[in-house]
Every structure is written in C-alpha cells, then in structure tokens.
Scaffold this active site. Structure first.
Site, short mmCIF file in Angstrom:
data_model
loop_
_atom_site.label_atom_id
_atom_site.label_comp_id
_atom_site.label_asym_id
_atom_site.label_seq_id
_atom_site.Cartn_x
_atom_site.Cartn_y
_atom_site.Cartn_z
N ASN A 1 2.20 -3.74 6.76
CA ASN A 1 1.48 -2.57 7.28
C ASN A 1 0.28 -2.20 6.39
OD1 ASN A 1 2.60 -1.38 5.04
ND2 ASN A 1 3.49 0.37 6.13
N PHE B 1 0.05 -1.03 3.41
CA PHE B 1 0.13 0.19 2.61
C PHE B 1 -0.39 -0.08 1.19
CE2 PHE B 1 2.89 2.99 -0.17
CZ PHE B 1 2.03 4.06 -0.09
N TYR C 1 12.80 4.29 -5.25
CA TYR C 1 12.69 2.83 -5.34
C TYR C 1 14.00 2.21 -5.82
CZ TYR C 1 10.56 -1.69 -6.73
OH TYR C 1 10.24 -3.02 -6.88
N TYR D 1 26.51 -7.18 5.05
CA TYR D 1 26.24 -8.11 6.17
C TYR D 1 26.84 -9.49 5.86
CZ TYR D 1 23.28 -5.40 9.38
OH TYR D 1 22.84 -4.49 10.33
P1 NAD Z 1 2.81 -5.09 -3.38
O1 NAD Z 1 2.72 -3.62 -3.30
O2 NAD Z 1 1.60 -5.87 -3.75
O3 NAD Z 1 3.36 -5.71 -2.03
C1 NAD Z 1 4.21 -5.02 -1.15
C2 NAD Z 1 3.73 -5.30 0.27
O4 NAD Z 1 4.60 -4.62 1.19
C3 NAD Z 1 2.32 -4.76 0.51
O5 NAD Z 1 1.55 -5.74 1.16
C4 NAD Z 1 2.56 -3.54 1.40
O6 NAD Z 1 1.46 -3.25 2.24
C5 NAD Z 1 3.80 -3.96 2.15
N1 NAD Z 1 4.56 -2.83 2.69
C6 NAD Z 1 4.93 -1.69 2.05
N2 NAD Z 1 5.62 -0.90 2.90
C7 NAD Z 1 5.68 -1.57 4.08
C8 NAD Z 1 6.25 -1.27 5.35
N3 NAD Z 1 6.92 -0.12 5.58
N4 NAD Z 1 6.11 -2.16 6.35
C9 NAD Z 1 5.45 -3.34 6.15
N5 NAD Z 1 4.88 -3.66 4.99
C10 NAD Z 1 5.01 -2.78 3.96
O7 NAD Z 1 4.00 -5.42 -4.40
P2 NAD Z 1 4.54 -6.80 -4.94
O8 NAD Z 1 4.46 -6.75 -6.42
O9 NAD Z 1 3.95 -7.92 -4.21
O10 NAD Z 1 6.08 -6.67 -4.57
C11 NAD Z 1 6.62 -7.36 -3.45
C12 NAD Z 1 8.14 -7.19 -3.43
O11 NAD Z 1 8.69 -7.70 -4.65
C13 NAD Z 1 8.59 -5.74 -3.30
O12 NAD Z 1 9.70 -5.68 -2.46
C14 NAD Z 1 8.97 -5.38 -4.72
O13 NAD Z 1 9.95 -4.39 -4.75
C15 NAD Z 1 9.47 -6.70 -5.26
N6 NAD Z 1 9.33 -6.76 -6.73
C16 NAD Z 1 8.13 -6.97 -7.32
C17 NAD Z 1 8.04 -7.00 -8.71
C18 NAD Z 1 6.75 -7.26 -9.44
O14 NAD Z 1 6.73 -7.21 -10.67
N7 NAD Z 1 5.66 -7.57 -8.80
C19 NAD Z 1 9.19 -6.77 -9.49
C20 NAD Z 1 10.39 -6.52 -8.84
C21 NAD Z 1 10.46 -6.53 -7.46
N1 UDP Z 2 16.83 -5.72 14.84
C1 UDP Z 2 15.54 -6.20 14.78
N2 UDP Z 2 15.29 -7.44 15.27
C2 UDP Z 2 16.24 -8.22 15.84
C3 UDP Z 2 17.56 -7.73 15.88
C4 UDP Z 2 17.83 -6.47 15.37
O1 UDP Z 2 14.63 -5.54 14.28
O2 UDP Z 2 15.91 -9.33 16.26
C5 UDP Z 2 17.13 -4.41 14.29
C6 UDP Z 2 17.72 -3.44 15.31
O3 UDP Z 2 16.74 -2.47 15.60
C7 UDP Z 2 18.90 -2.83 14.64
C8 UDP Z 2 18.94 -3.42 13.24
O4 UDP Z 2 18.10 -4.57 13.29
O5 UDP Z 2 18.73 -1.45 14.50
C9 UDP Z 2 20.32 -3.87 12.84
O6 UDP Z 2 20.80 -4.78 13.80
P1 UDP Z 2 22.35 -5.02 13.99
O7 UDP Z 2 22.49 -5.96 15.13
O8 UDP Z 2 22.97 -5.41 12.73
O9 UDP Z 2 22.91 -3.58 14.30
P2 UDP Z 2 23.03 -2.75 15.64
O10 UDP Z 2 21.90 -3.14 16.55
O11 UDP Z 2 24.35 -3.12 16.19
O12 UDP Z 2 22.92 -1.35 15.16
#
Ligand code: NAD
Ligand code: UDP
Ligand code: UDP
Length: 325
Positions: free
Chosen positions: A38, A40, A149, A163
């Site tokens: 997205n 962000f 976080y 799961y």
């Molecule tokens: P980053 O912020 O550069 O990348 C995160 C990405 O996720 C971004 O592109 C952002 O736009 C996207 N994003 C955020 N919220 C979103 C949402 N709701 N829907 C869709 N996209 C969304 O950070 P990064 O360093 O690349 O980290 C990536 C992953 O690795 C994260 O999950 C982070 O927790 C994990 N991580 C990173 C580090 C590090 O040192 N870089 C350490 C531990 C864990």
């Molecule tokens: N879901 C999704 N893509 C898929 C299948 C599921 O985004 O192809 C999402 C769906 O919205 C659901 C969540 O994954 O809320 C968890 O799915 P699960 O089948 O485990 O749970 P349930 O639908 O029975 O709540």
C-alpha cells in the site's frame, strides 16, 4: 509465450526495503512475483526497475483487507519496520501485523501453499538473555510505545503456529534482526540510514542515550539469502529461526565507523533515549547455521560502503525526501 508456468510468489510489502530485494532475488531465481503493497513506507521507485518485466506484477493493496489471488508461496513482509514509522499510526501497525497475518494465512490455507512470516528480534523486547536464542520468550512491555509492533508481531507468530497446529499449514517464521542496505528510506529514522545521510550532508549524527546500546547489523543480500533458504526447507522446518549478523556493535561504534567510511567531519550529538529502547541485541544464529547452512558473509565495512554509495547517489539526484513514485 512460454509454454510452462513459473512458480509464482506473493511478496506482501514487496515495495519496501527488504521486500524489493526479495522480489529481485526471486525473479533472479526464475520465479514469477506478485508484489502487494500500500506504499505506506515503501515506494514504487524501489521496484521501478522491474517495470516491464513480464514475470513481475505490482498490486496496490492494503493487507488488512482480504486478498484473493493464485500463488504457489507467500512471503508476508508488509509492515512498517522503523520505530519512528510504526509509531505514526500504532493502531494501523497492529492491524497490519495481526489482520494482515490472518488474511495471508487464510490465503495460504485456501491454496494449500507455504507461507513465510517476516517476524523480528523485537519479539524479544528489551532482552534479559544474551545473545538471544529462539527459545527465549522475550521481555516486552505490552503497554509501551513499541508494543504496537512488538506485540503485533508476537501475535502474528501465535497465529502462524495455531494455523500450523489446527490446519496443518506449511509455515516458516523468520526472526529478522537489524538489517540495512540500499533502498532503506533515507528519512525513516532507522539508525544506519540516519547516520549515513547525516554524515553525507555534514549534519550532526545524533546518538540516543549514551550510544552504548548494542545492535547487530546484517547486510540485506545476506538476509534475503537466509529468507529464501528458509522457504526452501522441508515442511517440518517451521522456525522460529533467527536471521541476523552475530557481530555486535554499540551505536556509538556504528557512528564512528560511518564517519570514518564517509570521510565526514560531522559532529556527534546526544539526545534522549526513546522509551523502551532495547539495551542489547544480538542473535544466536546456531539454528540458522545448522538448519539452513546459512550465516552472513558481508562485513559491516563493505555493507556500509555499498549503502553509503546508494545514499550518496540519492542525495546527488535530490530525491532523498520523496516518498512513493
Ligand atoms: P519497510 O517499511 O521498508 O517495508 C515495509 C513495506 O510494507 C512497505 O513497502 C510498506 O509500504 C508496506 N506496508 C506497510 N503496511 C502495509 C499494509 N497495511 N498493506 C500493504 N503494505 C503495507 O520495512 P522493511 O525493513 O523492508 O521490513 C519488511 C518486513 O521485515 C517487515 O515486516 C518488518 O517487520 C520485517 N523486519 C525488518 C527488519 C529490518 O531490519 N529491516 C528487522 C526485523 C523485521
Ligand atoms: N482470506 C483471504 N484470501 C483467501 C482466503 C482467505 O484474504 O484466499 C482471508 C479471509 O478474509 C479470512 C481470513 O483470510 O478472513 C482467514 O481465512 P480463514 O479461512 O482461515 O478463516 P475464516 O474465513 O473461516 O474466518
Ligand atoms: N539510534 C540513534 N540515533 C539515531 C537513530 C537510532 O542513536 O539517529 C539508536 C536507537 O535509539 C536504537 C538503535 O540506534 O538504540 C537502533 O535504532 P533503529 O531505530 O535503527 O532500530 P531498533 O533496533 O531500535 O528497532
């Protein structure tokens, strides 16, 4: 048109720092990649070079909403990772970790495909065991400013293992320690980008607290290699598994190294330590060494040099402040 279908990977957060490098690696390995982000904290420019690649697809999508696509494996990386960024909208951070994990797991369940979670050393909080092994349960303040976080990621791990236990999903949980490299956002507040950008601009480097707190810094290519190795393990390898560099440095040592490498004459200043900032952090990577035959190869000096070159170029082109695009 080629008459075979490539293995298709979904990378959520694929336009971010780590995710974009993972997309590059997977495409290089001959996979088709669907990147969902997205924007962000990520940016289209992190994957612009993949525009026109017939095996790459970019989807604007917020992972807190369901996603119905057809893929063969899932890398769940979506989540802001910088403390400054994940505290901008903490409720959204928790939703991204928790609801994002539920949706990714639901997708994995419907398709019957393996799923890897980008978890974090932050699940250990401000650790009281050193170095941190995977069986350490951590020391997290559940009501502090970092909890959105830390607890979000801990809950995501819980979901992954439930799961696994209840639905039999093929899960892989990587606990990633501080990773750095090109495509970190120059303004996202993380220590390596902050120090290098300041040094290149001749601005002061700010040490929070005394600067004696420690971190271990892993270069991005090494980390991505560990991630791919983990995804390629048999079904019974679930993790959690630490991925990071076990060489531990104080933040002050990092600042001095950055000044030396860049030849900068920036001064070092001090500011208040943010709340709940972990004092020591260093991974025990025995499990990764034994299970994945993996360990980081890039020395800090080499990685910092590559990262400084990236930021130098970015600053020269005047695009350090721009976000997506
Ligand atoms: P980053 O912020 O550069 O990348 C995160 C990405 O996720 C971004 O592109 C952002 O736009 C996207 N994003 C955020 N919220 C979103 C949402 N709701 N829907 C869709 N996209 C969304 O950070 P990064 O360093 O690349 O980290 C990536 C992953 O690795 C994260 O999950 C982070 O927790 C994990 N991580 C990173 C580090 C590090 O040192 N870089 C350490 C531990 C864990
Ligand atoms: N879901 C999704 N893509 C898929 C299948 C599921 O985004 O192809 C999402 C769906 O919205 C659901 C969540 O994954 O809320 C968890 O799915 P699960 O089948 O485990 O749970 P349930 O639908 O029975 O709540
Ligand atoms: N830090 C610092 N100066 C900065 C940015 C960060 O001294 O400009 C410190 C921060 O307080 C922490 C360490 O560097 O102790 C690593 O911070 P970062 O935000 O990169 O990641 P964290 O490991 O805390 O999630």
């Amino acid at each position: 048109m080629e008459n075979f279908r490539r293995r298709r990977a979904l990378v959520t957060g694929g336009a971010g720092f780590l995710g974009s490098h993972l997309c590059d690696r997977l495409l290089g390995d001959g996979l088709e990649v669907l990147c969902a982000d997205n924007f962000f904290t990520g940016a289209k420019k992190n994957v612009n070079h993949l525009d026109g690649d017939p095996w790459f697809e970019l989807l604007r999508h917020d992972v807190t909403f369901p996603l119905y696509v057809e893929v063969d494996e899932i890398f769940n990386f979506a989540c802001p990772a910088s403390p400054v960024q994940y505290q901008v909208d903490p409720v959204q951070t928790t939703k991204t970790s928790v609801q994002g994990a539920i949706n990714a797991l639901g997708l994995s369940k419907r398709l019957g495909v393996p799923i890897l979670q980008a978890s974090t050393s932050e699940v250990y909080g401000d650790p009281q065991q050193h170095p941190q092994t995977e069986d350490y349960w951590g020391h997290v303040n559940p009501v502090g400013v970092r909890a959105c976080y830390d607890e979000g990621k801990r809950c995501a791990e819980t979901l992954f293992f439930d799961y696994r236990r209840h639905v039999g999903l093929s899960i892989k949980v990587a606990r990633i320690f501080n990773t750095y490299g090109p495509r970190m956002h120059p303004n996202d507040g993380r220590v390596v980008s902050n120090f290098i950008v300041a040094a290149l601009q001749g601005a002061p480097l700010t040490l929070y607290g005394t600067g004696e707190q420690t971190r271990s810094f892993c270069y991005v290519d090494d980390l991505v290699d560990g991630i791919v190795r983990l995804m390629r393990t048999p079904d019974d390898v679930t993790g959690p598994i630490n991925l990071g560099n076990p060489s531990e440095f104080t933040v002050r040592e990092l600042a001095e190294k950055v000044l030396e490498l860049t030849g900068s004459r920036s001064e070092i200043r001090f500011a208040e330590l943010p709340s709940d900032d972990p004092v020591r952090r260093c991974p025990d990577i025995t499990r990764a060494q034994d299970t994945l035959s993996w360990e980081p190869k890039t020395p800090l000096d080499t990685g910092l040099r590559l990262t400084a070159d990236y930021f130098d170029d970015l600053l020269r082109r005047g695009s350090a402040g721009s976000d997506s695009g």
